[in-house]
Structure formats: structure tokens, C-alpha cells
Design an enzyme around this catalytic site. Structure first.
Site, PDB file in Angstrom:
ATOM      1  CG  HIS A  29     -24.208  50.055  28.423  1.00 18.64           C
ATOM      2  ND1 HIS A  29     -25.545  50.127  28.095  1.00 18.64           N
ATOM      3  CD2 HIS A  29     -24.156  50.350  29.751  1.00 18.64           C
ATOM      4  CE1 HIS A  29     -26.254  50.450  29.162  1.00 18.64           C
ATOM      5  NE2 HIS A  29     -25.431  50.588  30.178  1.00 18.64           N
ATOM      6  CD  GLU A  30     -20.947  50.245  31.935  1.00 13.45           C
ATOM      7  OE1 GLU A  30     -21.005  51.352  32.507  1.00 13.45           O
ATOM      8  OE2 GLU A  30     -21.814  49.362  32.079  1.00 13.45           O
ATOM      9  CG  HIS A  33     -23.451  54.917  31.640  1.00 14.23           C
ATOM     10  ND1 HIS A  33     -24.707  55.478  31.564  1.00 14.23           N
ATOM     11  CD2 HIS A  33     -23.638  53.579  31.668  1.00 14.23           C
ATOM     12  CE1 HIS A  33     -25.610  54.517  31.543  1.00 14.23           C
ATOM     13  NE2 HIS A  33     -24.990  53.352  31.601  1.00 14.23           N
TER      14      HIS A  33
END
Length: 358
Positions: A29-30, A33
Site C-alpha cells: 500500500h505505502e 504512494h
């Protein structure tokens, strides 16, 4: 004593597997980003896995890489993300469409991970891939008496389109009386069937549908694995939204939500069972279910979540004017506080549920 020690070790390693899987979800997920921020030349101050106090920190270039004590999340701290910055590489100075891509990239990576795990599950499973078509009925099937026929392909259940065979059990499980309106494809034509009844039975005060038909299964091949990876993942996405709607409307209680502790316990139990049976189909499916759930949940239009930030960016694009970061910060701070309270509530329920089960 040896048996007890063995049981303890068995539980510990399965919990470790569950926490490791959560860590993978967070990293994926990170990283979404992180990599899109790098793509648009945004200055990144910190990349953190976990929350709370840091147990490991390393500075590399302009970015600090951290592992923190609580494995319940993570973050990518970008210059100008929560405040105005004069740095030309700051998040707040990028174009709206670039900021939108950065914000949704984390959830998108979770959805892609879920899709990949689903494809692996379908292609490696020893079971056939289910379809939406009835093969045959059990003896004295009630639904057959109310109009369903062998060869019927389910198109809609109570107005909801059937995307995959997983929708059959989920959409039918939402019924309280075992009566449905179906749209089926029969001999190449759409047929509307109203008030089709199924037998029901009560288990611990819950009404369960008695499924009295068998669906057609197919051997895995490239085509049906590819198609079902998307359709079954789409079914899970819709399941998340419908389940949220059911909670809001009171169909299900808040006590039925599972938080990190409950989810870890579920993964640990499934892992333990998979190891005993040397069959990891259910474990892979649970992992796909969880990562897709997290991806969808992050896009909910709620403050402090990626979906909440997305709403502000859409408003910025419509107004062609930046929203005061101070006021946006207040909203996200309030949302984060409520999110922590919800996390505490579901964690308490998780612990009580685990104690009662054991």
C-alpha cells in the site's frame, strides 16, 4: 507438557504468518504512494511501516525509512502534504491530477495484489472453478418447485447483478426469509422468476438458506482463470460496499466487525488448518479477501482515509482553488480520532470474541 508446548508453538508461528502478511499489505500500500510520489518528483520525508515509536530508522538521501512498533498501518510523509510548503517539490504544489494519482495509488496496489492472489488461487486449486449455471438439483429441491431449472444461468438476484459464483452465496445469504427474485438466462433468453422459495434453517438464532442445487464447475485454464480473477475480485469489492450498507442500515451490528486482532486470529486459524491438510486454497482466498477489503476501505470517503483526501482533491479540481490546509487538517484530525476510537471498539470486540471461542 510437550503437547501444550507444541500447541503454543503452532499458534505462535501462525500468528507470525498473519502479522507478516499484514506487513506485506502495508508495504504494498505505502509503496504505491511512494513510487507515484517519486514519479511526480515529490519530496518524501519519511517512509514508515507501522505506527508509534520507531524501532528502526535509517536515513537515505532526503528520506528516512522507519519500522515502528505497532504493525497496524504505515505512512509516506510527503513535504507539503498536511501544510503549505514553498518547496517546488512539495505535494501541495503539484497538479491536482498528480495528487489524485498519488492518493489512490496505495489502494490501487492493494487491489492489484488481491487480483494476483486470486489468479494464483484459481490456477493452483485442486477444485473446479464455479460458474453461475445450475447443473442439477438435490432430491425434493424446493427452488426447483418454484421455477428454477437445470441449465439456468443466474444474471441477477434481487436486482443485484451476479458477477461470479461467489455472488450466489453472498447475495442469497442476505435474505431473511429465503424468498428471491431471479433473472436467469434460459435457452438463450432472459427469464424473470419472482418469489422463488428456498428452505431455511435456524442456527444460533441466524437464518441460513438451504442451497438445494449444484452449479457447473470448470477445469482451470488460462481463459477462465483470467476472467474469474477479475469477476471474483469485483464480487469481493461489491461485498465490502454492500456489507458496509448493511451495517449502516442495521442489518448487521457493529459487534460483527473484525479489527486487526480478529483478522490476525482468523488468518492464524486458517493457516493452521491449511498446514494440517496441506491445502492452502482457503488461506490464499482469505488473503485476497483481506487485501481487497483494505484497498476498498481506504477509498471510503471518510476523513483521515485516502478516500477522504480524494474528496478534498476533487473539490479542489472543481473549484480550481486550493482548500485551506488548516481546515482540511482539522477534518482529517477529527476523522483520525474517530478512526482510533472505532479501532479500539472493534479490537475490544475481537478480544472478547476470541476469549469466548477458546
Amino acid at each position: 507438557m510437550a503437547i501444550t508446548a507444541s500447541a503454543v508453538f503452532s499458534k505462535i508461528w501462525t500468528i507470525a504468518v498473519a502479522i507478516l502478511f499484514f506487513g506485506v499489505i502495508i508495504i504494498i500500500h505505502e509503496f504505491g504512494h511512494f513510487i507515484t510520489a517519486k514519479l511526480f518528483d515529490v519530496k518524501i520525508n519519511e517512509f514508515s511501516i507501522g505506527m508509534g515509536p520507531a524501532v528502526f530508522k535509517r536515513q537515505k538521501g532526503e528520506t528516512q525509512y522507519s519500522i515502528r512498533a505497532l504493525p497496524i498501518g504505515g505512512y509516506v510523509s510527503m513535504e507539503g502534504e498536511d501544510e503549505d510548503s514553498d518547496d517546488e517539490r512539495a505535494f501541495n504544489n503539484k497538479k491536482v491530477w498528480q495528487k489524485i494519482i498519488i492518493v489512490i495509488a496505495g489502494a490501487t496496489m492493494n487491489l492489484i495484489l488481491g487480483l494476483v492472489i486470486m489468479a494464483i488461487t484459481l490456477s493452483t486449486s485442486s477444485e473446479l472453478i464455479g460458474t453461475n449455471t445450475i447443473k442439477e438439483f438435490y432430491p425434493d429441491a424446493v427452488s426447483e418447485q418454484y421455477g428454477l431449472q437445470a441449465g439456468d444461468k443466474f444474471i441477477k438476484i434481487d436486482g443485484h447483478r451476479v458477477l461470479s459464483e461467489r455472488d450466489l452465496s453472498f447475495l442469497m445469504a442476505r435474505s431473511k426469509d429465503g424468498v428471491f427474485d431471479f433473472t436467469v438466462e434460459r435457452n438463450g433468453e432472459k427469464v424473470e422468476l419472482e418469489d422463488v422459495k428456498f428452505d431455511t434453517r435456524e442456527v444460533d438464532g441466524i437464518t441460513l438458506i438451504v442451497y438445494d442445487f449444484i452449479i457447473i464447475g470448470e477445469k482451470a485454464n488460462f481463459k477462465n482463470v483470467f476472467v474469474n480473477s477479475f469477476t471474483q475480485s469485483a464480487s469481493i469489492v461489491r461485498t465490502v460496499w454492500l456489507s458496509l450498507f448493511d451495517i449502516i442500515t442495521g442489518r448487521y451490528g457493529m459487534s460483527e466487525l473484525a479489527g486487526p486482532v480478529g483478522t490476525v486470529d482468523i488468518i492464524a486459524d486458517v493457516t493452521q488448518e491449511a498446514a494440517k491438510q496441506h491445502n492452502f486454497d482457503n488461506l490464499l482466498f482469505i488473503m485476497a479477501l483481506i487485501t481487497i477489503n483494505i484497498g476498498v476501505a481506504n477509498l471510503l470517503p471518510l476523513p483521515a482515509l485516502d478516500g477522504g483526501r480524494l474528496i478534498f482533491l476533487i473539490l479542489e479540481g472543481i473549484r480550481r482553488k486550493k482548500i485551506n490546509p488548516k481546515y482540511e487538517g482539522y477534518v482529517h484530525a477529527a476523522g483520525f480520532a474517530l478512526l482510533i476510537l472505532l479501532m479500539l471498539f472493534v479490537t475490544y470486540n475481537d478480544i472478547v470474541r476470541i476469549i469466548q471461542q477458546h
